[in-house]
Design a protein around this motif. Structure first.
Motif, short mmCIF file in Angstrom:
data_model
loop_
_atom_site.label_atom_id
_atom_site.label_comp_id
_atom_site.label_asym_id
_atom_site.label_seq_id
_atom_site.Cartn_x
_atom_site.Cartn_y
_atom_site.Cartn_z
N UNK A 1 -6.23 5.08 -3.43
CA UNK A 1 -6.15 3.94 -3.96
C UNK A 1 -5.48 2.88 -3.48
N UNK A 2 -4.36 3.03 -2.57
CA UNK A 2 -3.66 2.09 -1.73
C UNK A 2 -4.70 1.48 -0.66
N UNK A 3 -5.42 2.17 -0.20
CA UNK A 3 -6.56 1.89 0.84
C UNK A 3 -7.32 1.01 0.13
N UNK A 4 -7.89 1.39 -0.74
CA UNK A 4 -9.19 0.40 -1.52
C UNK A 4 -8.55 -0.61 -2.18
N UNK A 5 -7.42 -0.71 -2.64
CA UNK A 5 -6.89 -1.80 -3.16
C UNK A 5 -6.51 -3.00 -2.01
N UNK A 6 -5.85 -2.46 -0.87
CA UNK A 6 -5.76 -3.15 0.40
C UNK A 6 -7.09 -3.96 0.99
N UNK A 7 -8.07 -2.90 0.80
CA UNK A 7 -9.59 -3.28 1.04
C UNK A 7 -9.90 -4.65 0.55
N UNK A 8 -10.03 -4.38 -0.95
CA UNK A 8 -10.71 -5.48 -1.95
C UNK A 8 -9.61 -6.69 -2.11
N UNK A 9 -8.43 -6.43 -1.82
CA UNK A 9 -7.53 -7.76 -1.79
C UNK A 9 -7.58 -8.62 -0.61
N UNK A 10 -7.55 -7.76 0.50
CA UNK A 10 -7.25 -8.57 1.74
C UNK A 10 -8.29 -9.18 2.44
#
Length: 67
Positions: free
Chosen positions: A58-67
């Motif tokens: 979840x952290x990885x996907x959040x960082x991928x979609x936000x960054x």
């Protein structure tokens, strides 16, 4: 001067250390599997590890979609 032999010796040492650690873990797990409490603790550990994996993804996907 001696960079390649030192690098190879270091890597071989690391691999030997990993094999020793894995051997110790496998021996300990073999003894633990014979106890009566294994299934209860193994199930709890698996649930915790899966939960941690889902949180990390979840952290990885959040960082991928936000960054």
């Amino acid at each position: 001067d001696g960079l390649l032999p030192n690098l190879l010796a270091f890597n071989v040492g690391v691999e030997i250390g990993q094999l020793l650690a894995l051997s110790a873990i496998l021996i300990l797990m073999g003894y633990w599997r014979r106890t009566t409490s294994f299934w209860k603790h193994a199930y709890t550990a698996n649930v915790l590890m899966m939960t941690a994996g889902f949180v990390l993804i979840g952290y990885q996907l959040t960082g991928y979609f936000i960054a």
